[in-house]
Design a protein around this motif. Structure first.
Motif, PDB file in Angstrom:
ATOM      1  N   ALA A 157       0.848  -1.239   0.074  1.00 20.06           N
ATOM      2  CA  ALA A 157      -0.032   0.052   0.080  1.00 20.06           C
ATOM      3  C   ALA A 157       0.956   1.264  -0.036  1.00 20.06           C
ATOM      4  O   ALA A 157       0.536   2.232  -0.584  1.00 20.06           O
ATOM      5  N   VAL A 158       2.074   1.402   0.665  1.00 19.89           N
ATOM      6  CA  VAL A 158       2.864   2.584   0.656  1.00 19.89           C
ATOM      7  C   VAL A 158       3.364   2.693  -0.684  1.00 19.89           C
ATOM      8  O   VAL A 158       3.764   3.737  -0.974  1.00 19.89           O
ATOM      9  N   VAL A 159       4.024   1.720  -1.420  1.00 20.68           N
ATOM     10  CA  VAL A 159       4.417   1.932  -2.725  1.00 20.68           C
ATOM     11  C   VAL A 159       3.610   2.732  -3.581  1.00 20.68           C
ATOM     12  O   VAL A 159       3.904   3.489  -4.216  1.00 20.68           O
ATOM     13  N   PHE A 160       2.092   2.382  -3.665  1.00 28.09           N
ATOM     14  CA  PHE A 160       1.185   3.369  -4.414  1.00 28.09           C
ATOM     15  C   PHE A 160       1.062   4.509  -3.623  1.00 28.09           C
ATOM     16  O   PHE A 160       1.011   5.361  -4.406  1.00 28.09           O
ATOM     17  N   ILE A 164       1.781   8.016  -5.626  1.00 26.67           N
ATOM     18  CA  ILE A 164       0.729   9.169  -5.459  1.00 26.67           C
ATOM     19  C   ILE A 164       1.341  10.758  -4.795  1.00 26.67           C
ATOM     20  O   ILE A 164       0.981  11.546  -5.464  1.00 26.67           O
ATOM     21  N   VAL A 165       2.053  10.301  -3.659  1.00 23.81           N
ATOM     22  CA  VAL A 165       2.492  11.412  -2.846  1.00 23.81           C
ATOM     23  C   VAL A 165       3.450  12.107  -3.837  1.00 23.81           C
ATOM     24  O   VAL A 165       3.865  13.186  -3.934  1.00 23.81           O
ATOM     25  N   ALA A 166       4.399  11.285  -4.200  1.00 26.71           N
ATOM     26  CA  ALA A 166       5.620  11.963  -4.955  1.00 26.71           C
ATOM     27  C   ALA A 166       4.869  12.821  -6.278  1.00 26.71           C
ATOM     28  O   ALA A 166       5.389  14.073  -6.529  1.00 26.71           O
ATOM     29  N   TYR A 198       7.334  11.654   3.009  1.00 22.22           N
ATOM     30  CA  TYR A 198       7.944  10.323   3.223  1.00 22.22           C
ATOM     31  C   TYR A 198       8.166  10.101   4.703  1.00 22.22           C
ATOM     32  O   TYR A 198       8.099   8.866   5.123  1.00 22.22           O
ATOM     33  N   LEU A 199       8.229  11.040   5.415  1.00 24.03           N
ATOM     34  CA  LEU A 199       8.448  10.561   7.109  1.00 24.03           C
ATOM     35  C   LEU A 199       6.693  10.212   7.494  1.00 24.03           C
ATOM     36  O   LEU A 199       6.954   9.517   8.396  1.00 24.03           O
ATOM     37  N   LEU A 200       5.728  10.851   7.001  1.00 26.39           N
ATOM     38  CA  LEU A 200       4.459  10.607   7.356  1.00 26.39           C
ATOM     39  C   LEU A 200       4.302   9.204   6.953  1.00 26.39           C
ATOM     40  O   LEU A 200       3.586   8.321   7.647  1.00 26.39           O
ATOM     41  N   VAL A 201       4.910   8.627   5.737  1.00 21.90           N
ATOM     42  CA  VAL A 201       4.414   7.459   5.234  1.00 21.90           C
ATOM     43  C   VAL A 201       5.207   6.374   6.254  1.00 21.90           C
ATOM     44  O   VAL A 201       4.653   5.444   6.374  1.00 21.90           O
ATOM     45  N   ALA A 202       6.386   6.770   6.551  1.00 26.23           N
ATOM     46  CA  ALA A 202       6.917   5.806   7.317  1.00 26.23           C
ATOM     47  C   ALA A 202       6.438   5.661   8.788  1.00 26.23           C
ATOM     48  O   ALA A 202       6.495   4.380   9.291  1.00 26.23           O
ATOM     49  N   LEU A 203       5.812   6.841   9.135  1.00 27.97           N
ATOM     50  CA  LEU A 203       5.236   6.791  10.401  1.00 27.97           C
ATOM     51  C   LEU A 203       4.060   5.784  10.434  1.00 27.97           C
ATOM     52  O   LEU A 203       3.729   5.382  11.296  1.00 27.97           O
ATOM     53  N   LEU A 204       3.154   6.085   9.446  1.00 28.99           N
ATOM     54  CA  LEU A 204       2.207   5.065   9.109  1.00 28.99           C
ATOM     55  C   LEU A 204       2.395   3.713   8.963  1.00 28.99           C
ATOM     56  O   LEU A 204       1.789   2.919   9.688  1.00 28.99           O
TER      57      LEU A 204
END
Length: 423
Positions: A157-160, A164-166, A198-204
C-alpha cells in the motif's frame, strides 16, 4: 510479595517493574547473560575480525584512529555485506525463534513467583522457562508470519501511496516554482514537502506494524502461564481497549533505553576507544538494561488480567480459603460471591424470609404451631411482600376489612366452632 490487586497506570506499571528488577537483580542478570550473551558474541564474531582489534586502548590513539582500525576489522564492503546478511537473515531469526521465547518465559515466571511471594531461584526459573517450549516456539513462528504478512501488505500500500504522494508533491513544487520569483526557495520548499511526506508514510507503516505487534504480542504469557492453545486470539481480547496505554509504556521504555545506551556508548568510546574491552563493557551494559523491556511486559500482562477478568477477586477468594475452619471458609466464599453479584444479598434475604414463611405455614397446618410461630409466619410474610403493596384501611395484621363478630378457632382435631360473643 508483589501485589496485583487493582488496575495500574503507566507510572505504576513501570514503578512495579523496577521494584521487581531491583529485588531480583542477580537472578535476572544471570538469565540475561545465559540467553543473550551468546547472541552478542556471535554478532561480534560474524561482523568483525576480533583478532585485528586491540584488547586495551592503545596510548596516544585518538578516537578517529580507533574508528579507522575498527572499520578495517569489519572487512571490505563485500565481506561486510555478507556478514551482515548472514547475521540479519539467518542467525538472528533462528536465535529469536529458538531462544527468545524461553527468555521471555523466564521473566514471566519470575514476575508470577514475585506476585505469589514464592522463592525465586535460578534453576527453578530456568526449568520453568522451558516447560512449554515447543508451543511457545510454534506460536512465535505464527506471530512472526503474521507480522511479515502485515508488513508486506502495508509496504504494498505504501508503494502506491508514495507514487501518488510524489506526483502530488512534484506538482505542488512545480506550481510554487512557477509562482515564486526565487527558484532556490522553491526548491527548498519542494525538498521539505518530499521529506515531510516520506516521514509521514514511514510513520504510518510503523504505526500499522506496531498496532498488530501489540494486539497479538501477549501470546507468550498465554502459552507459558495459562497453557492455552488459541494464544493469538486470547492476546487480541486481552489488549482490547488498552492499545494506547501499552504503546505509552513502550514509548517511555524506548526513550529510557535509547538515552541510556547512547550515553553509555559515547562514554565508552571516549574512555576505551573501540577496543575489545570497551565492546565487552558495552555488551554487559546491554545485558543489564535488557530486562527493562521484559519485566514490564510480564507486569502488563498481569495488569491486563486484572482489568479484563478480575484477577483481584480470584486472589481474594484464594486468600479467604487459607483462613478459618471449613464452615468459616464457606461463609467467606459465600460472602465474597454475594458481594460481587448485584442484588445478591437482597435476594438471599428474601429467599430466607420466604422459606421461613413456608415452614411456619406447614407447622400451623400440622397443628403444631404456637401463637409465637404464627406471629413469626405473619412477620415473614410481611418481609417478602412487595414494597408497592400496602395494607388497606381497616386492615391490621392481615385481618379482614370488615371482621365478623364471630370468629372461628381451630382445635386440635381441626374442627371449628364459633367463638362466643362477650356478654
Amino acid at each position: 510479595m508483589i501485589s496485583f490487586e487493582r488496575p495500574m497506570g503507566i507510572g505504576a506499571i513501570l514503578d512495579r517493574s523496577f521494584q521487581i528488577y531491583r529485588k531480583y537483580f542477580t537472578v535476572t542478570f544471570l538469565l540475561m547473560l545465559l540467553f543473550f550473551g551468546p547472541l552478542y558474541l556471535l554478532q561480534n564474531l560474524v561482523l568483525f575480525d576480533v583478532s585485528s582489534v586491540s584488547l586495551l586502548p592503545e596510548s596516544g590513539e585518538t578516537i578517529a584512529d580507533s574508528i579507522d582500525r575498527f572499520a578495517e576489522a569489519s572487512g571490505s564492503g563485500d565481506e561486510l555485506r555478507i556478514g551482515l546478511l548472514l547475521f540479519s537473515f539467518l542467525l538472528m531469526p533462528l536465535y529469536m525463534l529458538a531462544v527468545f521465547p524461553a527468555a521471555i518465559s523466564s521473566q514471566l515466571h519470575l514476575v508470577r513467583a514475585a506476585a505469589d511471594g514464592a522463592s525465586v531461584g535460578f534453576k527453578e526459573l530456568l526449568r520453568s522457562s522451558f516447560s512449554r517450549y515447543w508451543p511457545m516456539v510454534g506460536n512465535t513462528l505464527l506471530f512472526g508470519l503474521i507480522l511479515m504478512g502485515v508488513y508486506m501488505a502495508i509496504s504494498t500500500a505504501v508503494v502506491f501511496g508514495v507514487i501518488i504522494v510524489a506526483a502530488v508533491t512534484i506538482g505542488i513544487g512545480a506550481g510554487i516554482s512557477e509562482l515564486g520569483s526565487d527558484p532556490f526557495g522553491s526548491s527548498i520548499v519542494l525538498v521539505v514537502l518530499l521529506v515531510g511526506m516520506y516521514l509521514l508514510v514511514a510513520l504510518l507503516v510503523m504505526a500499522g506494524i506496531g498496532f498488530f505487534a501489540i494486539r497479538f504480542g501477549f501470546y507468550l504469557p498465554v502459552v507459558a502461564l495459562e497453557g492455552a492453545r488459541s494464544s493469538l486470539s486470547r492476546s487480541w481480547r486481552l489488549t482490547k481497549g488498552n492499545f494506547w496505554r501499552i504503546f505509552g509504556i513502550y514509548l517511555v521504555l524506548s526513550i529510557i533505553y535509547g538515552v541510556f545506551m547512547m550515553g553509555a556508548y559515547a562514554l565508552l568510546i571516549a574512555v576505551f576507544k573501540l577496543s575489545l574491552l570497551g565492546q565487552l563493557i558495552y555488551i554487559v551494559l546491554t545485558l543489564l538494561i535488557t530486562p527493562i523491556y521484559m519485566i514490564p511486559y510480564a507486569v502488563t500482562y498481569f495488569d491486563l488480567r486484572v482489568r479484563n477478568e478480575g484477577a483481584d477477586l480470584e486472589q481474594m477468594l484464594a486468600a479467604g480459603q487459607s483462613y478459618g475452619s471449613y464452615g468459616g471458609q464457606q461463609g467467606e466464599m459465600g460472602y465474597a460471591a454475594g458481594s460481587v453479584q448485584a442484588g445478591g444479598s437482597a435476594y438471599a434475604a428474601e429467599a430466607g424470609a420466604g422459606h421461613a414463611a413456608d415452614e411456619a405455614a406447614r407447622e400451623a397446618a400440622a397443628g403444631h404451631t404456637s401463637g409465637a410461630v404464627q406471629d413469626r409466619a405473619g412477620s415473614a410474610g410481611e418481609a417478602v411482600r412487595a414494597p408497592d403493596l400496602t395494607t388497606p384501611a381497616g386492615r391490621e395484621n392481615g385481618s379482614p376489612e370488615d371482621p365478623s363478630p364471630e370468629r372461628e378457632s381451630a382445635d386440635a382435631n381441626g374442627s371449628k366452632e364459633p367463638e362466643k360473643k362477650d356478654e
